[in-house]
Design a protein around this motif. Structure first.
Motif, PDB file in Angstrom:
ATOM      1  N   GLU A 107       3.162  -9.964   0.002  1.00  0.00           N
ATOM      2  CA  GLU A 107       4.065  -9.323  -0.954  1.00  0.00           C
ATOM      3  C   GLU A 107       3.956 -10.060  -2.281  1.00  0.00           C
ATOM      4  O   GLU A 107       3.860 -11.289  -2.314  1.00  0.00           O
ATOM      5  CB  GLU A 107       5.501  -9.380  -0.426  1.00  0.00           C
ATOM      6  CG  GLU A 107       6.473  -8.554  -1.232  1.00  0.00           C
ATOM      7  CD  GLU A 107       7.834  -8.450  -0.565  1.00  0.00           C
ATOM      8  OE1 GLU A 107       8.816  -8.744  -1.272  1.00  0.00           O
ATOM      9  OE2 GLU A 107       7.900  -8.089   0.624  1.00  0.00           O
TER      10      GLU A 107
ATOM     11  N   THR B  91       4.010   0.225  -1.438  1.00  0.00           N
ATOM     12  CA  THR B  91       3.342  -0.255  -0.231  1.00  0.00           C
ATOM     13  C   THR B  91       1.880   0.170  -0.249  1.00  0.00           C
ATOM     14  O   THR B  91       1.568   1.293  -0.622  1.00  0.00           O
ATOM     15  CB  THR B  91       4.021   0.331   1.021  1.00  0.00           C
ATOM     16  OG1 THR B  91       5.410  -0.002   0.977  1.00  0.00           O
ATOM     17  CG2 THR B  91       3.421  -0.212   2.282  1.00  0.00           C
TER      18      THR B  91
ATOM     19  N   GLN C 151      -0.519  -4.139   6.056  1.00  0.00           N
ATOM     20  CA  GLN C 151       0.323  -3.640   4.980  1.00  0.00           C
ATOM     21  C   GLN C 151       0.581  -4.727   3.938  1.00  0.00           C
ATOM     22  O   GLN C 151       0.815  -5.883   4.283  1.00  0.00           O
ATOM     23  CB  GLN C 151       1.644  -3.155   5.566  1.00  0.00           C
ATOM     24  CG  GLN C 151       2.440  -2.294   4.638  1.00  0.00           C
ATOM     25  CD  GLN C 151       3.655  -1.722   5.336  1.00  0.00           C
ATOM     26  OE1 GLN C 151       4.594  -2.442   5.610  1.00  0.00           O
ATOM     27  NE2 GLN C 151       3.631  -0.427   5.627  1.00  0.00           N
TER      28      GLN C 151
ATOM     29  N   LYS D 194       2.761  -5.303  -0.003  1.00  0.00           N
ATOM     30  CA  LYS D 194       3.811  -4.734  -0.853  1.00  0.00           C
ATOM     31  C   LYS D 194       3.761  -5.380  -2.228  1.00  0.00           C
ATOM     32  O   LYS D 194       3.481  -6.568  -2.355  1.00  0.00           O
ATOM     33  CB  LYS D 194       5.191  -4.969  -0.240  1.00  0.00           C
ATOM     34  CG  LYS D 194       5.453  -4.159   0.995  1.00  0.00           C
ATOM     35  CD  LYS D 194       6.872  -4.328   1.476  1.00  0.00           C
ATOM     36  CE  LYS D 194       7.075  -3.468   2.710  1.00  0.00           C
ATOM     37  NZ  LYS D 194       8.431  -3.512   3.200  1.00  0.00           N
TER      38      LYS D 194
END
Length: 151
Positions: free
Chosen positions: A54, A124, A137, A139
């Motif tokens: 992130e 995302t 994933q 972010k």
């Protein structure tokens, strides 16, 4: 009526005679051994280990283009191949290392954001790769100050 009874008798005879064979008697022992050996082999996968998953751009002005490079290492035991990366909207565009990444090697995922939206924005990036999970994933987030419309 006689035809119906005769038909039922024929169907019943076929059902009872067709179920005589035991299915386990038809399994070949060498096929069972081969399948057991195949299943016992260790399956190896690549693994994507990101330095960070992130990133916060902080406060940016609306319409300002920003980008961040996420770096990762293949910590698995097989070459890593990223087949696709998509974002939650068209305002975020990911680009990535296209070549297979050998175990222990590093790769990059560059995420560009065009500064659309207002206030707190979170986007995302979904990565499709040949890892055990198959999906990873990332972010990004930013606080987007709206453009001053008073002139």
């Amino acid at each position: 009526m006689k035809k119906g009874i005769l038909f039922l008798a024929v169907v019943a005879a076929m059902v009872f005679t067709s179920c005589k064979d035991n299915a386990t008697d038809k399994v070949k022992a060498e096929n069972v051994e081969e399948a057991a050996a195949r299943d016992a082999q260790e399956v190896v996968y690549p693994a994507m280990t990101f330095d960070e998953t992130e990133y916060d751009f902080g406060t940016i002005e609306q319409g300002t283009n920003v980008e961040h490079t996420f770096t990762f290492t293949n910590t698995g035991k097989a070459p890593l191949v990223i087949t696709n990366a998509t974002s939650s909207c068209g305002c975020t565009v990911p680009t990535w290392t296209k070549e297979p990444i050998a175990p222990g090697e590093k790769g990059e995922m560059v995420v560009k954001f065009n500064g659309s939206g207002q206030n707190q924005v979170t986007k995302t990036v979904n990565i499709t790769a040949n890892t055990e999970a198959g999906k990873e994933q990332l972010k990004i987030k930013a606080f987007v100050n709206p453009k001053d419309t008073q002139s």
